[in-house]
Design a protein around this motif. Structure first.
Motif, PDB file in Angstrom:
ATOM      1  N   LEU A   1     -16.152  -0.124   1.638  1.00  0.00           N
ATOM      2  CA  LEU A   1     -14.910   0.110   2.382  1.00  0.00           C
ATOM      3  C   LEU A   1     -13.708  -0.487   1.642  1.00  0.00           C
ATOM      4  N   PHE A   2     -13.972  -1.460   0.752  1.00  0.00           N
ATOM      5  CA  PHE A   2     -12.938  -2.026  -0.122  1.00  0.00           C
ATOM      6  C   PHE A   2     -12.135  -0.921  -0.802  1.00  0.00           C
ATOM      7  N   ASN A   3     -12.841   0.158  -1.204  1.00  0.00           N
ATOM      8  CA  ASN A   3     -12.219   1.234  -1.979  1.00  0.00           C
ATOM      9  C   ASN A   3     -11.263   2.092  -1.148  1.00  0.00           C
ATOM     10  N   ILE A   4     -11.262   1.935   0.187  1.00  0.00           N
ATOM     11  CA  ILE A   4     -10.258   2.594   1.032  1.00  0.00           C
ATOM     12  C   ILE A   4      -9.261   1.561   1.554  1.00  0.00           C
ATOM     13  N   HIS A   5      -9.816   0.438   2.036  1.00  0.00           N
ATOM     14  CA  HIS A   5      -9.019  -0.603   2.704  1.00  0.00           C
ATOM     15  C   HIS A   5      -7.891  -1.114   1.796  1.00  0.00           C
ATOM     16  N   VAL A   6      -8.213  -1.509   0.579  1.00  0.00           N
ATOM     17  CA  VAL A   6      -7.220  -2.127  -0.298  1.00  0.00           C
ATOM     18  C   VAL A   6      -6.244  -1.095  -0.883  1.00  0.00           C
ATOM     19  N   PRO A   7      -6.739   0.053  -1.433  1.00  0.00           N
ATOM     20  CA  PRO A   7      -5.773   1.055  -1.892  1.00  0.00           C
ATOM     21  C   PRO A   7      -4.805   1.492  -0.788  1.00  0.00           C
ATOM     22  N   SER A   8      -5.283   1.603   0.457  1.00  0.00           N
ATOM     23  CA  SER A   8      -4.408   2.051   1.543  1.00  0.00           C
ATOM     24  C   SER A   8      -3.238   1.101   1.736  1.00  0.00           C
ATOM     25  N   ILE A   9      -3.521  -0.210   1.748  1.00  0.00           N
ATOM     26  CA  ILE A   9      -2.417  -1.144   2.010  1.00  0.00           C
ATOM     27  C   ILE A   9      -1.483  -1.200   0.807  1.00  0.00           C
ATOM     28  N   LEU A  10      -2.026  -1.067  -0.414  1.00  0.00           N
ATOM     29  CA  LEU A  10      -1.153  -1.071  -1.593  1.00  0.00           C
ATOM     30  C   LEU A  10      -0.234   0.142  -1.572  1.00  0.00           C
ATOM     31  N   VAL A  11      -0.792   1.311  -1.185  1.00  0.00           N
ATOM     32  CA  VAL A  11       0.022   2.522  -1.098  1.00  0.00           C
ATOM     33  C   VAL A  11       1.063   2.382   0.019  1.00  0.00           C
ATOM     34  N   ALA A  12       0.679   1.720   1.119  1.00  0.00           N
ATOM     35  CA  ALA A  12       1.639   1.496   2.213  1.00  0.00           C
ATOM     36  C   ALA A  12       2.802   0.629   1.721  1.00  0.00           C
ATOM     37  N   TYR A  13       2.491  -0.442   0.964  1.00  0.00           N
ATOM     38  CA  TYR A  13       3.556  -1.277   0.384  1.00  0.00           C
ATOM     39  C   TYR A  13       4.487  -0.408  -0.471  1.00  0.00           C
ATOM     40  N   LEU A  14       3.872   0.465  -1.279  1.00  0.00           N
ATOM     41  CA  LEU A  14       4.624   1.342  -2.181  1.00  0.00           C
ATOM     42  C   LEU A  14       5.551   2.253  -1.372  1.00  0.00           C
TER      43      LEU A  14
END
Lengths: 137, 245
Positions: free
Chosen positions: B43-56
């Motif tokens: 789930l790391f592979n969705i959880h972390v990219p999602s928040i980084l993209v949200a920051y972006l």
């Protein structure tokens, strides 16, 4: 002048709210106390959260109560946790338990397992639920 | 002819996003499970990219708002709202996946820790940004006030990110964005990067579509505003007196 006030007052309110939030978070939002912090406080009846690492070789289980010790590297506290522990509960892992002092023993009925920030592929040591895992050397 | 070219270009981005998702799923399942947490850690592979993209996305809202205040061109306001909406979706996705992850590992879906509360504050803060926009009819006033809101709101991002370092939390500190070495093994990092590329492309495709929609909404609004219609509409007829000649 009216225009400036219309901007300044909301900005001041927002700044106050943010500063207040940060100050209250700083003092109250420590999610758990370490064994050293809890041992220094006078024993009371109020519910507290204790967090630390499960000491290897102290875990035993009987009659729905898990007995173990947690440490922050300086102080060890004996914990009696009633209820079945999480799947990931094991020697050396971080836990947060919620409960109160019963003499020198911390009795808990709520446990969270804390995992660390490391993600490793370990050949031959893949975790399977239900199987005991040897602590890493 | 121009429309066709634009549609084709947008289609390329959509296809790229779908291909990247498929590739990320393949890479994720080709990597071995994590040593302690097993398959759940995927789930790391969705959880972390999602928040980084949200920051972006929220960074784009900041840029769009600032550019609007400087240039007063409404197209930057359209960029700001498109990015904010997509950012809210990805923040929600982060929280949802985080809850699914927390239940088997921590033991609960949700707990009131600093990291979790502050992420929720960010989520509802940007929902507030979208609600503010809905509350203002005049596009100029809406763009100006939303720009100010979007600029102030960016302050929550460092607070969310550093919360796990400032306060003792059940959530672990950062694995990747840290001053020393990343705490992740090669194959797992590869799966994460595939997830990051896929999330970024999905967000880009959604932002492009939402941006074009915002431009068309503005066009429709200005057409309706300039149309020659009776003030009270057709529903009201002038009163007549009985027995009048």
């Amino acid at each position: 002048m009216r225009r400036y006030w219309r901007i300044l007052i909301p900005l001041a309110i927002i700044a106050l709210v943010i500063v207040g939030l940060l100050i209250s978070l700083r003092s109250n939002l420590v999610f758990f106390n370490t064994p050293t912090e809890l041992a220094e406080q006078p024993a009371g009846d109020e519910r507290q959260r204790l967090g630390g690492q499960v000491v290897a070789g102290t875990v035993s289980q009987a009659d729905g109560v898990v007995t173990f010790e947690v440490t922050d590297g300086r102080t060890q506290v004996a914990v009696h946790h009633s209820g079945s522990p999480q799947q990931l509960f094991q020697e050396g892992i971080g836990v947060v338990v919620e409960g109160s002092w019963d003499g020198a023993v911390f009795t808990s009925d709520f446990m969270l397992v804390k995992h660390d920030e490391q993600y490793r592929t370990e050949d031959g040591q893949v975790y399977e639920p239900g199987e005991p895992i040897e602590p890493a050397p | 002819m121009t429309v066709t070219t634009q549609d084709q270009r947008r289609g390329v981005l959509d296809v790229a996003a779908i291909v990247a998702i498929a590739a990320a799923v393949l890479v994720a399942f080709a990597t071995p499970p994590e040593a302690t947490q097993g398959n759940v850690a995927r789930l790391f592979n969705i959880h972390v990219p999602s928040i980084l993209v949200a920051y972006l996305c929220f960074g784009l809202t900041l840029i769009g708002g600032t550019a609007y205040l400087v240039t007063r061109r409404l197209r930057f306001d359209h960029l700001a709202v498109a990015a904010a909406e997509v950012g809210v979706v990805f923040t929600g996705l982060t929280m949802l996946v985080g809850m699914i992850w927390a239940k088997p590992i921590w033991g609960v879906y949700w707990t009131w820790s600093a990291r979790l509360i502050l992420t929720a504050v960010m989520f509802f803060g940007y929902l507030g940004y979208l609600a503010l926009r809905r509350a203002i009819d005049d596009p100029i006033a809406r763009a100006r006030r939303a720009a100010v809101f979007g600029i102030i709101s960016i302050g929550i991002i460092p607070i969310v990110h550093f919360s796990v370092l400032w306060w003792r939390d059940v959530h672990q500190p950062p694995t990747l964005l840290r001053p020393d070495e990343m705490q992740i093994d090669g194959p797992l990092l590869a799966a994460f990067l595939a997830g990051l590329v896929a999330s970024t492309l999905v967000a880009a495709a959604l932002i492009v579509r939402r941006y074009r929609l915002a431009a068309r909404e503005a066009e429709l609004d200005s057409l309706l505003a300039s149309a020659d219609v009776p003030v009270a509409g057709d529903a009201v007829t002038a009163p007549t007196l009985d027995g009048a000649p």
